[in-house]
Write a protein that holds these residues in place. Structure first.
Motif, PDB file in Angstrom:
ATOM      1  N   TYR A 122      -3.017 -11.441  -6.246  1.00 57.78           N
ATOM      2  CA  TYR A 122      -3.546 -11.689  -4.901  1.00 57.78           C
ATOM      3  C   TYR A 122      -2.597 -11.218  -3.817  1.00 57.78           C
ATOM      4  O   TYR A 122      -3.026 -10.864  -2.722  1.00 57.78           O
ATOM      5  N   LEU A 123      -1.285 -11.171  -4.111  1.00 55.45           N
ATOM      6  CA  LEU A 123      -0.373 -10.546  -3.156  1.00 55.45           C
ATOM      7  C   LEU A 123      -0.675  -9.051  -3.074  1.00 55.45           C
ATOM      8  O   LEU A 123      -0.661  -8.462  -1.985  1.00 55.45           O
ATOM      9  N   ALA A 124      -0.997  -8.443  -4.242  1.00 54.94           N
ATOM     10  CA  ALA A 124      -1.368  -7.025  -4.259  1.00 54.94           C
ATOM     11  C   ALA A 124      -2.639  -6.798  -3.447  1.00 54.94           C
ATOM     12  O   ALA A 124      -2.769  -5.792  -2.750  1.00 54.94           O
ATOM     13  N   ASN A 126      -3.471  -8.396  -0.816  1.00 58.39           N
ATOM     14  CA  ASN A 126      -3.075  -8.350   0.596  1.00 58.39           C
ATOM     15  C   ASN A 126      -2.412  -7.027   0.955  1.00 58.39           C
ATOM     16  O   ASN A 126      -2.631  -6.507   2.051  1.00 58.39           O
ATOM     17  N   VAL A 127      -1.604  -6.484   0.026  1.00 61.23           N
ATOM     18  CA  VAL A 127      -0.983  -5.186   0.289  1.00 61.23           C
ATOM     19  C   VAL A 127      -2.060  -4.116   0.430  1.00 61.23           C
ATOM     20  O   VAL A 127      -2.005  -3.271   1.317  1.00 61.23           O
ATOM     21  N   LEU A 128      -3.060  -4.173  -0.464  1.00 63.75           N
ATOM     22  CA  LEU A 128      -4.167  -3.213  -0.411  1.00 63.75           C
ATOM     23  C   LEU A 128      -4.877  -3.285   0.934  1.00 63.75           C
ATOM     24  O   LEU A 128      -5.168  -2.269   1.561  1.00 63.75           O
ATOM     25  N   ARG A 129      -5.122  -4.498   1.406  1.00 63.30           N
ATOM     26  CA  ARG A 129      -5.797  -4.661   2.705  1.00 63.30           C
ATOM     27  C   ARG A 129      -4.958  -4.068   3.829  1.00 63.30           C
ATOM     28  O   ARG A 129      -5.482  -3.456   4.752  1.00 63.30           O
ATOM     29  N   ALA A 130      -3.644  -4.290   3.721  1.00 65.31           N
ATOM     30  CA  ALA A 130      -2.791  -3.814   4.813  1.00 65.31           C
ATOM     31  C   ALA A 130      -2.717  -2.296   4.849  1.00 65.31           C
ATOM     32  O   ALA A 130      -2.424  -1.716   5.895  1.00 65.31           O
ATOM     33  N   SER A 131      -2.984  -1.631   3.693  1.00 67.32           N
ATOM     34  CA  SER A 131      -2.776  -0.192   3.648  1.00 67.32           C
ATOM     35  C   SER A 131      -4.009   0.598   4.080  1.00 67.32           C
ATOM     36  O   SER A 131      -3.951   1.818   4.132  1.00 67.32           O
TER      37      SER A 131
ATOM     38  N   ILE B 160       1.505  -1.239  -7.668  1.00 65.45           N
ATOM     39  CA  ILE B 160       1.373  -2.636  -7.241  1.00 65.45           C
ATOM     40  C   ILE B 160       0.033  -3.205  -7.685  1.00 65.45           C
ATOM     41  O   ILE B 160      -0.056  -4.315  -8.200  1.00 65.45           O
ATOM     42  N   LEU B 161      -1.039  -2.408  -7.493  1.00 62.41           N
ATOM     43  CA  LEU B 161      -2.374  -2.891  -7.848  1.00 62.41           C
ATOM     44  C   LEU B 161      -2.545  -2.967  -9.354  1.00 62.41           C
ATOM     45  O   LEU B 161      -3.188  -3.873  -9.874  1.00 62.41           O
ATOM     46  N   GLY B 162      -1.961  -1.988 -10.054  1.00 59.83           N
ATOM     47  CA  GLY B 162      -2.205  -1.898 -11.484  1.00 59.83           C
ATOM     48  C   GLY B 162      -1.441  -2.923 -12.294  1.00 59.83           C
ATOM     49  O   GLY B 162      -1.954  -3.443 -13.275  1.00 59.83           O
ATOM     50  N   PHE B 163      -0.222  -3.234 -11.878  1.00 56.70           N
ATOM     51  CA  PHE B 163       0.638  -4.054 -12.734  1.00 56.70           C
ATOM     52  C   PHE B 163       0.043  -5.413 -13.102  1.00 56.70           C
ATOM     53  O   PHE B 163      -0.068  -5.725 -14.284  1.00 56.70           O
ATOM     54  N   PRO B 164      -0.367  -6.235 -12.123  1.00 62.24           N
ATOM     55  CA  PRO B 164      -0.899  -7.548 -12.521  1.00 62.24           C
ATOM     56  C   PRO B 164      -2.161  -7.447 -13.364  1.00 62.24           C
ATOM     57  O   PRO B 164      -2.399  -8.296 -14.227  1.00 62.24           O
TER      58      PRO B 164
END
Lengths: 221, 218
Positions: A122-124, A126-131, B160-164
């Motif tokens: 879920y942190l990822a 948020n990163v996706l949204r920010a990008s 970042i997206l793929g790892f989890p």
């Protein structure tokens, strides 16, 4: 219904009750955990609330992909943020408890791994949204990621702990089995605590949604 | 079906002309395995062997698969979408990447065994698990790269997206390899680990086919 005030009061009362009763009632003396069993009233409801919040965000993401209404996207992302907040609280209470019971802040336990991976996912999100800058594209892509990762996390949390069949968690093979034969008196505190924290979670979510919508309104004007 | 097979054929033709993936990834695997051998020596215990191998495979998969949506120009995608349905595009990509990953995986395994030796596995379990693991890695990362390509094609974001998302699969594969180590195999354990690998692969492919059209809904 959600505009009424009585459910907020109910949640508040449930939490105040669970804190006072949780610290004062008689608890059964179990080996290894002893008095730290009281953490059941705080740590476990916080995790439950986190999963309810992530589930809510899944529902809003599916709704968004169906109808493409911007409001659903705001709701999905704010549920994720609320869930992350409860997740961090759950992590904190769990770590303090683990330091005193297991002797370490972090152990290699399937349940801990599952929690860590869901928070990372879920942190990822948020990163996706920010990008992504464009609002509609951001909403669509992040909804897709949310649904995709949620499905895999469900498998992870549902299947892997059973494969490992050795968890340190009380009630899951390790220490005393606190959850399996929970004391009736403790149930009377535990269930209101769960309900109370979930209600407070939805209250926070409502406020965050309204705040975000106002911010978006101000950005446009 | 015709669409899918044509698209897969196109991907293989591109690969044969450019020889990018196979050569680059094999070179990557060779250098990593060499470093591993220099650092550890030839004698390592079975658990380290398994873990190192799958970490090498994970990064090889990231490199091999990430280009599937980055390689081709944005305008060419528009052209594909006038020709084929989004489902057949994502399915063709998943099938192509899975075949590529299984091939690369076996080549890497060969190299790894050459440099590091091999613990005694039960081969009847090892290979099904290995193939399912490669397919799972490839299909999950294909979907992730489709998502990342919408957010400015950035490699860091892909990681970042793929790892989890990939971690459950990776842990499961490593776990199954460890099961394949023991001389006596419990059938229940076997069914459990191969079954859950199969479950993950199926869920990923279904979710990809369902969700991919929304990524192109413009």
């Amino acid at each position: 219904m959600l505009r009424n005030w009585w459910w907020k009061l109910l949640g508040l009362l449930a939490i105040i009750y669970s804190i006072i009763a949780g610290l004062t009632i008689q608890v059964p003396k179990l080996p290894v955990i002893y008095q730290t069993i009281r953490n059941l009233f705080f740590h476990v409801p916080l995790w439950f609330t986190m999963f309810v919040m992530f589930g809510t965000s899944l529902v809003y993401s599916i709704k968004y992909l169906n109808k493409l209404k911007p409001g659903d996207d705001v709701a999905a992302s704010q549920s994720v943020n609320t869930g992350l907040f409860f997740g961090l609280l759950g992590l904190l209470t769990g770590m303090i408890w683990a330091k005193n019971t297991w002797g370490d802040y972090w152990t290699n336990d399937p349940q801990l791994n599952g929690a860590a991976v869901s928070i990372l996912a879920y942190l990822a999100y948020n990163v996706l949204r920010a990008s992504i800058d464009e609002r509609a594209l951001r909403a669509r892509v992040s909804a897709v990621y949310n649904i995709f990762s949620f499905m895999l996390l469900v498998i992870f949390l549902g299947v892997l702990p059973r494969l490992a069949d050795s968890s340190l968690h009380p009630g899951k093979g390790g220490n005393s089995s606190a959850m399996a034969d929970l004391d009736p008196a403790m149930r009377l505190v535990f269930y209101p605590a769960v309900a109370g924290w979930i209600i407070i979670g939805f209250w926070i979510l409502e406020i965050r949604k309204r705040k975000r919508k106002l911010e978006m309104f101000l950005e446009q004007s | 079906m015709k669409e899918i097979s044509e698209l897969i054929k196109k991907d293989f033709l591109l690969e044969l002309r450019q020889r990018y993936a196979i050569n680059a990834i094999l070179l990557y695997v060779v250098s990593t395995v060499f470093v591993v051998q220099l650092a550890f020596g030839r004698i390592i215990d079975a658990n380290t062997w398994i873990t190192l191998f799958w970490i090498i495979m994970l990064f090889a998969a990231f490199n091999a698969v990430s280009k599937s949506f980055l390689q081709e120009h944005q305008t060419r995608w528009l052209y594909y979408f006038t020709l084929a349905s989004p489902q057949s595009i994502i399915l063709s990509k998943i099938i192509y990447n899975s075949i590529l990953m299984v091939l690369l995986g076996f080549l890497s395994l060969l190299l790894y065994v050459l440099f590091m030796g091999m613990p005694e596995f039960n081969h009847a379990i090892l290979y099904p698990v290995f193939i399912l693991g490669c397919i799972g890695l490839a299909s999950t990362l294909t979907m992730v790269s489709a998502i990342a390509s919408n957010a400015g094609n950035n490699m860091a974001l892909m990681a970042i997206l793929g790892f989890p998302i990939v971690l459950p699969l990776l842990l499961l594969v490593i776990n199954s390899f460890k099961i394949a180590l023991s001389a006596e195999i419990f059938t229940l354990q076997l069914i459990k680990s191969i079954g859950s690998l199969f479950l993950i692969d199926t869920v990923v492919v279904i979710m990809a086919a369902l969700l991919f059209p929304y990524l192109w809904h413009k």
